[in-house]
Design an enzyme around this catalytic site. Sequence first.
Site, short mmCIF file in Angstrom:
data_model
loop_
_atom_site.label_atom_id
_atom_site.label_comp_id
_atom_site.label_asym_id
_atom_site.label_seq_id
_atom_site.Cartn_x
_atom_site.Cartn_y
_atom_site.Cartn_z
CE LYS A 182 -4.29 1.65 2.02
NZ LYS A 182 -5.43 1.29 2.86
CG ASP A 183 3.22 2.46 3.37
OD1 ASP A 183 2.21 3.18 3.43
OD2 ASP A 183 3.73 1.91 4.36
CD GLU A 212 11.39 28.32 -1.28
OE1 GLU A 212 10.67 29.06 -1.98
OE2 GLU A 212 11.97 27.32 -1.72
#
Length: 416
Positions: free
Chosen positions: A232-233, A276
């Site tokens: 899944k990861d 940023e």
Amino acid sequence: MRFFDEKLPLPRLVYNAVGAGYPVPRNLSYFWNFGVLAGFFLVLQIVTGVVLAMHYAANAQVAFATTEHIMRDVNWGWMMRYAHANGASFFFIVVYLHIFRGFFYSSYKAPREMIWLLGVVIFLLMMATAFMGYVLPWGQMSFWGAKVITGLFGAIPLVGEPIQVWLLGGFAPDNAALNRFFSLHFLLPFVIAGVVILHIWALHIPGSSNPTGVEVKQESDTLPFHPYYTAKDGFGLGVALILYFALVFFLPNTLGHPDNYIEANPLSTPAHIVPEWYFWPFYAILRAFTVDFLFIPAKLMGVIAMFGSILIWFFLPWLDKSPVRSGHYRPMFRKFFWFGLIPAMAVLFYCGGAPAEEPFVMLSQIATAYYFLHFLVIIPIVSQIEKPEPLPYSITEAVLGSDDKAVLGKNAKTAA
């Protein structure tokens, strides 16, 4: 392998930490992918950063030129720099998603307070590392960003200015500041990696939380981490990398500022100084304070609020007293999260990147007021007065329906 495991039990460690020996709740959604993604982008940042450091010179006379040298002359230098710059953005994207998943599912509640506290420490270290990294190209935004952010310390009464001069090694950003920022920027990612190991270690003691917030009660509530969650990861990583490389190869400068391609000039102030994008919400909170209050200068209040907006997260495990974890079963909490906190953060993100003028200042003041009210007033009150929805008895029941139905289904299957 058995010999190796007996002498140095690394195989056992891997098996129990990220292998089949680590049981994980069976109902984890894709929101639980962002921790692994954050780990991946940390490793990517360290690898690309080490390569860039081989070709960079932390000297105010040549820093900008060495950045251009990396882009134009070093083999695959452009790739390394764009991978590093956009990797920082993606690192923050997945970490923000990871944090807000934690907010919604109350991942900070007992017995996981230490995981949460270490996570906030990681975030603070990330912010320090990213700020110092942004100074290194020595463009206009690098120089003036360093001047503005270190100038915040000057707001501290009595000791502020000496601290600012001590940090910079002078009265303005120059060689000394650039050298120490480069040194710390190189060092801190390894400190982050060390805290990440503690973060994962702390996670393995109580185990992962899950979308229901119900603790594991039986073996049927879990699945082995490998192969189920490694697969899944892996899928989540594939999707993230498609988006990441689309940015690196096709839109590499989208998230940067064009003024940073102009060499630093202390005599020419940019019209609009912005950090940023991942600092914008906190920059908006800093600028939201425009009037002195009694003897407290507006600048000092802004600095306290900016740091306080993150430090407040340390106290969440004790501010939220609800016995229920998951936002899915907390109707009032859910409404304040989706229609209060998320819009307030979106406004802060937008206003942080906008000029310091109306209506952006007023909008950031309203969003800042709500942000602090949400954590200091709304969450403690809601956690005391709301009536949660009924929780499933177990994770298995949440996945398969009630245990009775599961047993009947099993018996019917056996009969068939």
